[in-house]
Design a protein around this motif. Structure first.
Motif, PDB file in Angstrom:
ATOM      1  N   ARG A  18     -23.278  22.899  -8.948  1.00  9.20           N
ATOM      2  CA  ARG A  18     -23.917  23.342  -7.706  1.00  9.20           C
ATOM      3  C   ARG A  18     -25.422  23.162  -7.784  1.00  9.20           C
ATOM      4  O   ARG A  18     -26.066  22.651  -6.855  1.00  9.20           O
ATOM      5  CB  ARG A  18     -23.584  24.816  -7.453  1.00  9.20           C
ATOM      6  CG  ARG A  18     -24.277  25.377  -6.206  1.00  9.20           C
ATOM      7  CD  ARG A  18     -24.346  26.875  -6.210  1.00  9.20           C
ATOM      8  NE  ARG A  18     -25.138  27.332  -7.354  1.00  9.20           N
ATOM      9  CZ  ARG A  18     -25.032  28.544  -7.889  1.00  9.20           C
ATOM     10  NH1 ARG A  18     -24.184  29.426  -7.414  1.00  9.20           N
ATOM     11  NH2 ARG A  18     -25.774  28.887  -8.924  1.00  9.20           N
ATOM     12  N   ASP A  19     -26.012  23.541  -8.923  1.00 14.77           N
ATOM     13  CA  ASP A  19     -27.467  23.487  -9.070  1.00 14.77           C
ATOM     14  C   ASP A  19     -27.988  22.057  -9.153  1.00 14.77           C
ATOM     15  O   ASP A  19     -29.164  21.814  -8.895  1.00 14.77           O
ATOM     16  CB  ASP A  19     -27.908  24.281 -10.302  1.00 14.77           C
ATOM     17  CG  ASP A  19     -27.633  25.776 -10.141  1.00 14.77           C
ATOM     18  OD1 ASP A  19     -27.365  26.233  -9.006  1.00 14.77           O
ATOM     19  OD2 ASP A  19     -27.659  26.490 -11.173  1.00 14.77           O
ATOM     20  N   ALA A  20     -27.122  21.112  -9.511  1.00 17.30           N
ATOM     21  CA  ALA A  20     -27.537  19.707  -9.529  1.00 17.30           C
ATOM     22  C   ALA A  20     -27.810  19.220  -8.108  1.00 17.30           C
ATOM     23  O   ALA A  20     -28.529  18.246  -7.903  1.00 17.30           O
ATOM     24  CB  ALA A  20     -26.474  18.841 -10.198  1.00 17.30           C
ATOM     25  N   GLY A  21     -27.225  19.904  -7.103  1.00 17.81           N
ATOM     26  CA  GLY A  21     -27.546  19.662  -5.707  1.00 17.81           C
ATOM     27  C   GLY A  21     -26.800  18.561  -4.999  1.00 17.81           C
ATOM     28  O   GLY A  21     -26.989  18.371  -3.807  1.00 17.81           O
ATOM     29  N   LYS A  22     -25.950  17.827  -5.684  1.00 11.84           N
ATOM     30  CA  LYS A  22     -25.278  16.712  -5.030  1.00 11.84           C
ATOM     31  C   LYS A  22     -23.992  17.123  -4.334  1.00 11.84           C
ATOM     32  O   LYS A  22     -23.551  16.463  -3.407  1.00 11.84           O
ATOM     33  CB  LYS A  22     -24.977  15.613  -6.042  1.00 11.84           C
ATOM     34  CG  LYS A  22     -26.239  14.979  -6.595  1.00 11.84           C
ATOM     35  CD  LYS A  22     -25.936  13.840  -7.528  1.00 11.84           C
ATOM     36  CE  LYS A  22     -27.243  13.257  -8.044  1.00 11.84           C
ATOM     37  NZ  LYS A  22     -27.018  12.117  -8.907  1.00 11.84           N
ATOM     38  N   VAL A  23     -23.371  18.211  -4.782  1.00 10.24           N
ATOM     39  CA  VAL A  23     -22.110  18.659  -4.200  1.00 10.24           C
ATOM     40  C   VAL A  23     -22.307  20.069  -3.667  1.00 10.24           C
ATOM     41  O   VAL A  23     -22.835  20.936  -4.366  1.00 10.24           O
ATOM     42  CB  VAL A  23     -20.973  18.637  -5.259  1.00 10.24           C
ATOM     43  CG1 VAL A  23     -19.658  19.061  -4.653  1.00 10.24           C
ATOM     44  CG2 VAL A  23     -20.853  17.268  -5.905  1.00 10.24           C
TER      45      VAL A  23
END
Length: 109
Positions: A40-45
Motif C-alpha cells: 500500500r505504501d509503495a503507492g502503486k496499488v
C-alpha cells in the motif's frame, strides 16, 4: 477454540485460533500486515483486495524459496557411535546389560 481480534492494514478481524496457537497466529498476522502495508505504501496499488492478493503471492513466493531443512533422523546405534565414542560405548554397555537381564529371566519383571 479461542477467538482473537487482530488488525491488518487498519481493519479489524476476529479469527479463530486453537488453544496454544495464539503466538503463531499473531506472528502470521504481523507478517501479512507488514507485507500489505508495504505494498500500500509503495503507492502503486490502492484496492485492498489486490493488495491482499499481492501480499499472499509475495509471502507464498518467500516460503517456496526458503531453504528446506532436513528433519532430524531418529538416533540409531550407528549415529551415536559416530557422534561420540564414549556415548557409543555407554549405549553398548547398556544394551549388553539388558540382554543379560533378559537372558537370565526371559522377562523384565
Amino acid at each position: 477454540m479461542k477467538q482473537i481480534e487482530v488488525t491488518i492494514m487498519g481493519q479489524s478481524y476476529i479469527l479463530g485460533c486453537a488453544d496454544g496457537g495464539e503466538a503463531a497466529l499473531l506472528e502470521a498476522v504481523n507478517a501479512v500486515d507488514r507485507e500489505m502495508c508495504a505494498i500500500r505504501d509503495a503507492g502503486k496499488v490502492k484496492a485492498r483486495e489486490r493488495i491482499a492478493v499481492l501480499a499472499a503471492l509475495n509471502i507464498a513466493f518467500e516460503l517456496a524459496n526458503r531453504p528446506v531443512s532436513a528433519p532430524s533422523p531418529a538416533p540409531s546405534t550407528a549415529s551415536v557411535d559416530a557422534a561420540s565414542p564414549s556415548d557409543g560405548q555407554a549405549l553398548r554397555a547398556l544394551v549388553a546389560r539388558i540382554d543379560e537381564a533378559l537372558s537370565q529371566e526371559g522377562r523384565l519383571f
